[in-house]
Design an enzyme around this catalytic site. Structure first.
Site, PDB file in Angstrom:
ATOM      1  N   ASP A  85       1.343   9.683  -1.399  1.00  0.00           N
ATOM      2  CA  ASP A  85       2.290  10.677  -0.891  1.00  0.00           C
ATOM      3  C   ASP A  85       2.510  10.461   0.611  1.00  0.00           C
ATOM      4  O   ASP A  85       1.542  10.338   1.371  1.00  0.00           O
ATOM      5  CB  ASP A  85       1.701  12.077  -1.166  1.00  0.00           C
ATOM      6  CG  ASP A  85       2.665  13.212  -0.850  1.00  0.00           C
ATOM      7  OD1 ASP A  85       3.886  13.010  -0.981  1.00  0.00           O
ATOM      8  OD2 ASP A  85       2.175  14.308  -0.504  1.00  0.00           O
ATOM      9  N   GLU A 137      12.372   8.807   0.839  1.00  0.00           N
ATOM     10  CA  GLU A 137      12.887  10.109   1.287  1.00  0.00           C
ATOM     11  C   GLU A 137      14.145   9.913   2.109  1.00  0.00           C
ATOM     12  O   GLU A 137      14.194   9.094   3.010  1.00  0.00           O
ATOM     13  CB  GLU A 137      11.803  10.830   2.108  1.00  0.00           C
ATOM     14  CG  GLU A 137      12.247  12.201   2.621  1.00  0.00           C
ATOM     15  CD  GLU A 137      11.085  13.026   3.186  1.00  0.00           C
ATOM     16  OE1 GLU A 137       9.965  12.922   2.660  1.00  0.00           O
ATOM     17  OE2 GLU A 137      11.311  13.751   4.162  1.00  0.00           O
ATOM     18  N   HIS A 211      10.015  18.226  -2.441  1.00  0.00           N
ATOM     19  CA  HIS A 211       8.804  18.372  -1.613  1.00  0.00           C
ATOM     20  C   HIS A 211       8.769  19.788  -1.057  1.00  0.00           C
ATOM     21  O   HIS A 211       9.791  20.449  -0.957  1.00  0.00           O
ATOM     22  CB  HIS A 211       8.835  17.380  -0.443  1.00  0.00           C
ATOM     23  CG  HIS A 211       8.477  15.981  -0.831  1.00  0.00           C
ATOM     24  ND1 HIS A 211       7.389  15.332  -0.318  1.00  0.00           N
ATOM     25  CD2 HIS A 211       9.059  15.113  -1.689  1.00  0.00           C
ATOM     26  CE1 HIS A 211       7.324  14.112  -0.829  1.00  0.00           C
ATOM     27  NE2 HIS A 211       8.330  13.949  -1.669  1.00  0.00           N
ATOM     28  N   GLY A 212       7.584  20.210  -0.647  1.00  0.00           N
ATOM     29  CA  GLY A 212       7.474  21.512   0.004  1.00  0.00           C
ATOM     30  C   GLY A 212       7.707  22.669  -0.956  1.00  0.00           C
ATOM     31  O   GLY A 212       8.148  23.757  -0.541  1.00  0.00           O
ATOM     32  N   ALA A 213       7.393  22.484  -2.222  1.00  0.00           N
ATOM     33  CA  ALA A 213       7.671  23.528  -3.223  1.00  0.00           C
ATOM     34  C   ALA A 213       6.800  24.772  -3.028  1.00  0.00           C
ATOM     35  O   ALA A 213       7.145  25.847  -3.520  1.00  0.00           O
ATOM     36  CB  ALA A 213       7.490  22.973  -4.635  1.00  0.00           C
ATOM     37  N   ASN A 233       6.443  18.445  -5.913  1.00  0.00           N
ATOM     38  CA  ASN A 233       5.189  18.282  -5.171  1.00  0.00           C
ATOM     39  C   ASN A 233       4.640  19.634  -4.738  1.00  0.00           C
ATOM     40  O   ASN A 233       5.370  20.441  -4.159  1.00  0.00           O
ATOM     41  CB  ASN A 233       5.437  17.474  -3.890  1.00  0.00           C
ATOM     42  CG  ASN A 233       5.701  16.011  -4.161  1.00  0.00           C
ATOM     43  OD1 ASN A 233       5.894  15.599  -5.304  1.00  0.00           O
ATOM     44  ND2 ASN A 233       5.702  15.225  -3.099  1.00  0.00           N
ATOM     45  N   THR A 236       0.249  22.783  -0.499  1.00  0.00           N
ATOM     46  CA  THR A 236      -0.203  23.961   0.242  1.00  0.00           C
ATOM     47  C   THR A 236      -0.644  25.098  -0.686  1.00  0.00           C
ATOM     48  O   THR A 236      -1.681  25.722  -0.473  1.00  0.00           O
ATOM     49  CB  THR A 236       0.910  24.440   1.193  1.00  0.00           C
ATOM     50  OG1 THR A 236       1.263  23.338   2.050  1.00  0.00           O
ATOM     51  CG2 THR A 236       0.452  25.602   2.043  1.00  0.00           C
TER      52      THR A 236
END
Ligand code: CO
Ligand code: CO
Length: 287
Positions: A85, A137, A211-213, A233, A236
């Site tokens: 990643d 990306e 990303h950052g879901a 992804n 967090t």
């Protein structure tokens, strides 16, 4: 027992794209996280991607974490892929190839368009020689939520026509798109640009990655998957679950010294969080 080695993300994501669900990609920084993710996938009968980020590999060792995931995959009853990643350097992509990762990511989002294409193409060439797929990306998905407000994300979003040119010129296998999310958000409040996802999906043929879901509402994630996202992804959110449970156990038991007691609690919590996400992604039962 059925013995399955690691699989690549290639077939996994093409199937997800065809059947309109998303494969969850979860980051592991230690053995407990990796175990929790695989247990969740087995209980949900879902395919799963375990990700080691470049910084995670620098923390725990690419070879070490890779070896752990390979052994877990061999014993698992579901398909497991091992993905790098946010490799921001050619070097870490090649190292991951060497250590048996079955999926790479080059994140050239900090570079200009031509430079991003140049390095992505070099990595695609190397990885494809070894039959390993590459995610890249395009557009920027900010890594520090304190730097920008959600309204300011428009300026970074992926343009469908650029995405088409990027995919054509690099030969990349999947594309991380900027559609309204940011990394490291601890509250689920972002809503994605669903129309943009639809347009990009109509324009390019490769699976799209969100990303950052962790910072996106569940409702918006469900819509995004319907619109064309095939890999989601999550880091967090599951890290928050794991750490929160460890913190609770330690607060309740200030004398506790045995690591196994509190790490097992974190692992169990993480497993449940991952299972919940897999259901939202409609990946349950797709193994
Ligand atoms: Co990311
Ligand atoms: Co949760």
């Amino acid at each position: 027992m059925v013995v399955l080695p690691l699989v690549t993300t290639k077939e996994m994501l093409i199937k997800a794209r065809e059947e309109s669900y998303a494969v969850g990609a979860f980051n592991a920084n230690n053995i407990e996280m990796a175990q929790g993710i695989v247990s969740a996938a087995e209980e949900e009968e879902a395919p799963v991607i375990i990700q080691v980020s470049q910084s995670g590999g620098q923390y725990a060792g690419f070879e070490e974490l890779g070896a752990v995931v390979k052994i877990l995959a061999r014993k698992a009853r579901v398909p497991v892929a091992l993905h790098l990643d946010h490799g921001t350097e050619y070097k870490y992509n090649l190292l991951s190839l060497r250590y048996g990762f079955t999926s790479l990511m080059f994140d050239g989002s900090q570079l200009d368009f031509e430079e991003n294409i140049k390095i992505t193409s070099q990595i695609v060439k190397a990885a494809h020689s070894a039959d390993i797929p590459v995610e890249a990306e395009l557009g920027k998905i900010p890594k520090n939520p304190d730097e920008f407000s959600l309204d300011e994300l428009k300026q970074f979003m992926t343009e469908p026509e650029e995405a088409l040119e990027f995919v054509r010129r690099t030969g990349v296998d999947s594309l991380a798109v900027s559609v309204g999310s940011m990394h490291k958000m601890t509250i689920q409040e972002a809503k994605l640009d669903i129309e943009r996802i639809k347009k990009i999906k109509e324009t390019v043929t490769v699976p799209l990655v969100l990303h950052g879901a962790s910072g996106v509402t569940d409702e918006s994630v469900v819509k995004a998957i319907k619109a064309g996202i095939s890999k989601v992804n999550v880091h967090t959110h599951i890290a928050k679950g794991f750490t929160g449970e460890v913190r609770k156990t330690l607060n309740d038991n200030p004398e506790m010294v045995d690591l196994r007691k509190y790490l097992a609690d974190g692992r169990e919590q993480l497993k449940n969080e991952v299972k919940q996400k897999m259901r939202i992604f409609k990946a349950s039962g797709k193994a």
